[in-house]
Scaffold this active site. Structure first.
Site, mmCIF file in Angstrom:
data_model
loop_
_atom_site.group_PDB
_atom_site.id
_atom_site.type_symbol
_atom_site.label_atom_id
_atom_site.label_comp_id
_atom_site.label_asym_id
_atom_site.label_seq_id
_atom_site.Cartn_x
_atom_site.Cartn_y
_atom_site.Cartn_z
ATOM 1 N N HIS A 100 -58.008 -27.073 -4.407
ATOM 2 C CA HIS A 100 -56.938 -27.986 -3.993
ATOM 3 C C HIS A 100 -56.436 -28.833 -5.168
ATOM 4 O O HIS A 100 -55.312 -28.674 -5.593
ATOM 5 C CB HIS A 100 -57.329 -28.898 -2.822
ATOM 6 C CG HIS A 100 -57.778 -28.169 -1.606
ATOM 7 N ND1 HIS A 100 -56.994 -27.211 -1.013
ATOM 8 C CD2 HIS A 100 -58.931 -28.234 -0.886
ATOM 9 C CE1 HIS A 100 -57.639 -26.732 0.040
ATOM 10 N NE2 HIS A 100 -58.821 -27.324 0.127
ATOM 11 N N HIS A 108 -60.647 -18.537 -1.908
ATOM 12 C CA HIS A 108 -61.173 -19.648 -1.092
ATOM 13 C C HIS A 108 -60.964 -19.364 0.377
ATOM 14 O O HIS A 108 -59.829 -19.365 0.876
ATOM 15 C CB HIS A 108 -60.497 -20.962 -1.472
ATOM 16 C CG HIS A 108 -61.161 -22.163 -0.846
ATOM 17 N ND1 HIS A 108 -62.453 -22.548 -1.156
ATOM 18 C CD2 HIS A 108 -60.733 -23.070 0.073
ATOM 19 C CE1 HIS A 108 -62.773 -23.628 -0.478
ATOM 20 N NE2 HIS A 108 -61.750 -23.964 0.288
ATOM 21 N N ASP A 111 -57.858 -20.056 2.485
ATOM 22 C CA ASP A 111 -58.551 -21.249 2.980
ATOM 23 C C ASP A 111 -58.722 -21.273 4.501
ATOM 24 O O ASP A 111 -59.641 -20.653 5.032
ATOM 25 C CB ASP A 111 -57.795 -22.483 2.468
ATOM 26 C CG ASP A 111 -58.544 -23.792 2.739
ATOM 27 O OD1 ASP A 111 -59.666 -23.734 3.272
ATOM 28 O OD2 ASP A 111 -58.010 -24.863 2.409
#
Lengths: 444, 444
Positions: free
Chosen positions: B265, B57, B316
């Site tokens: 998440h 991610h 992320d």
């Protein structure tokens, strides 16, 4: 006389460009910001230069366990069994080798002063060595060889738990009585790079009746007094069951708390404890990487500071040796608990890792880049991939939230160059010495 | 044909000594353990060799904000304003430079494949570019130049919040309708080092009625489908208020959940959500350094895995780029919450960072050192001060709990050498390019 010309230097509240710094012997003699032309004989320090970092809580021999204890599930208490196994095997000679390598790893990470919470005093079965402070001498020597300063926090350790005798490897920690402890400690003469402090291991290991002599010793010597406090709930429970008060209250009533005192961990506190600790103006040493590793929990660092306590930081069990990681973890773990950002400023956290840490170890004259202070400098590579792209006005934030120990390029401790280009100048193969010293104790 | 001789290589469940590894084109052709004599033409790899790491991610442009957002207190939502400011300034040219440098930092950290969750599609004010996928092309090109593989997760983004129009910088993210999104995405032809997947930004940005075309596209193409899920409590609250169900339930009813789906998440879930996600056999991508930075909270990673979900990991927002830090944080944050150790084994966490991450990005043929797999290798310096002294039988634990990105010495991606002696072979000044690309967007 030595002279440096720092591209940026942290002068207590912000990074200032082009700072000329001079030292004589081991002390800074002048600090002059914004000098664009490099003065003669000055070593240019490209990057971000910090004061020396203070590691306010260390058990050097725990370094041997890094990684190795992770294969077991279990708790703080099963981890402690591993730790005892290491403690049981050390000799003054092997501890010198292990501590020298561990302190050298600290130097590479920008740590110029360590607070060694030292309780491994005696021989196997608790028999004192012919020279009763030979272990302390090994630690002094290890720090000298690794090029860092040390505060030896000689620790009183009398019981194997509340109301329990010492047993097994714990026998090596004990002096029998607080008076015998004081007598032994009074014979220690710290060398120039060292200062002497004292410690009460914890309310688990020292009954309140035996705390008085340590407090007196600290007062008599104007020396720091450290104590583990409420790291685990079980400690609180045993203390409450036996003494009908919390560990903080017990320490308070025994006269242990005050502005020369550092409480270590302070994880599980009541609101009353937080008020009492803040009111006593203690230092609180958080060791977040260890507290996360050992599943201790998240201590109320911000609440303690609001009440008047001063934050310091330690790598404790050395699961990692990286003061930047410790510093940011105080803020980041608070974020996890509160689901809010911005409890600590980066400048506050850098202060904890430098000036406050040194003050808690009895070096109020260190941890700042200022005339009269210990000549310690730590320069970070601003062009590492971790720090690259940081803003000019947020350099402190970049250091605290993005730097790692591996970004440290240059270290001066007490005026002496210890690390250059990321390499230790005194211990040329730190990793090799770590491997060898640990294999000697634990095998492959 | 290429040939390596790894001192230790991780063969899916443990480190094995003296492994000869051969590749042809971009794929491993043979893996032979315990060959003590180095075969002819083999490059010796001293240290610990892993499969390539998958960063499942990424928002590449967030790298510009590292450190800079820390000076502000505030929340996830104020942080998002910073992020929009960066998004509003990027052009296809400047994004190529920023992503190239960011992916090069990933390569240095041992990441050989990135999942780019891509929503910055259009020009200022949402005007499509003449070539409507020019931003996607920039990301493909950036990965190629940085020497890593990429899965472009082209993201549907229609609303500025539940029931709210897009506004300001968000206009650049929107395609107007799911059908227009699908038409644009169908025109993308990924190059050889890339695969194409799709994403639903979140229940905030995509109404349930618009999710069908993305699910169909994923099914038609056998392609991964990613979605942000319940990172913040406010998302749950808005979803409940408007749709009378949790985001997980909403996604489930829209047909989004399944074994090709990754939920990212998954921080704030009900027990029912955990059961549903596990039952649907989704991948769950945890991004612990970002979740800690943004004060999201600690997601129930272990509970999800127990119910049948598969853990993957992502950096992320790139507050850090270090997959070892992500991996250990899953365990360590769980320790902080539970006050117990040992939720995940090191081997499970390494699997999340390698094989599982690749599978979630549509590369089931990568993340293992085995014949037929993508020829990716990452070698760690076992004699760094961080890894020194680890036990022979706990090498996996040392890697997960003590390694950092800076211990990566050698990286091969798809059979091509990308990193040698810790230096990027294709992007020779990664830090300099990061600094320049970020200054171009945000100034000094």
């Amino acid at each position: 006389m030595k002279r440096w010309h720092a591209e940026y230097a942290w002068l207590g509240d912000r990074f200032v460009p082009d700072v000329v710094i001079e030292s004589e012997d081991s002390v800074f003699t002048s600090v002059t910001p914004e000098v664009t032309a490099s003065p003669p004989g000055a070593l240019r320090l490209p990057g971000l230069t910090l004061p020396g970092l203070a590691n306010a809580h260390s058990h050097a021999f725990h370094r041997a366990m890094r990684g190795r204890t992770q294969a077991d599930r279990g708790s703080f208490w099963t981890w402690r069994e591993h730790m005892y196994a290491v403690a049981s095997r050390l000799t003054p000679e092997s501890y010198l080798r292990l501590a020298r390598a561990t302190y050298a790893e600290m130097a590479l990470a920008g740590i110029t002063c360590v607070g060694e919470f030292h309780y491994l005093h005696h021989g196997p079965d608790g028999e004192p060595y012919a020279e009763p402070n030979v272990m302390a001498d090994a630690l002094f020597e290890a720090a000298a060889q690794a090029g860092i300063r040390i505060t030896l926090l000689d620790t009183l350790y009398l019981a194997g738990g509340v109301g329990r005798e010492l047993e097994g490897p714990q026998l090596r920690f004990g002096d029998g009585t607080a008076e015998a402890w004081a007598e032994r400690v009074d014979a220690i003469v710290p060398p120039a790079h060292a200062r002497l402090g004292c410690a009460i291991h914890s309310v688990r290991a020292v009954p309140p009746t035996a705390m008085g002599p340590v407090v007196s010793w600290s007062q008599r010597n104007g020396a720091p007094l450290h104590v583990h406090l409420s790291e685990q709930r079980a400690e609180n429970e045993a203390c409450l069951a036996n003494y009908r008060r919390t560990p903080t209250r017990l320490l308070d009533q025994a006269g242990v708390l005050g502005p020369r005192t550092t409480v270590v961990h302070a994880t599980h506190l009541t609101n009353g404890n937080i008020r009492d600790l803040g009111g006593a103006r203690v230092f609180v040493c958080m060791c977040p990487t260890t507290e996360r590793d050992l599943a201790d929990g998240i201590g109320p660092a911000r609440a303690l500071a609001k009440r008047g306590a001063t934050l310091t930081l330690g790598t404790d069990s050395h699961a990692m040796i990286d003061m930047f990681e410790e510093a940011r973890a105080v803020e980041l773990d608070e974020r996890l608990r509160s689901e809010e950002r911005g409890h600590w400023t980066a400048a506050e956290l850098l202060g904890a890792a430098t000036a406050a840490g040194h003050a808690s170890l009895g070096w109020p004259d260190a941890g700042v880049i200022a005339a009269g202070a210990q000549a310690d400098l730590v320069t970070l590579d601003r062009s590492s991939v971790r720090l690259a792209g940081g803003g000019r006005h947020t350099a402190t934030e970049s250091v605290i939230f993005a730097a790692t120990a591996s970004d440290v390029r240059y270290v001066v401790s007490g005026g002496v160059e210890v690390v250059m280009d990321g390499r230790h100048l005194l211990v040329t193969d730190v990793a090799g010495e770590l491997s060898q010293a640990i294999a000697e104790v634990l095998g492959d």
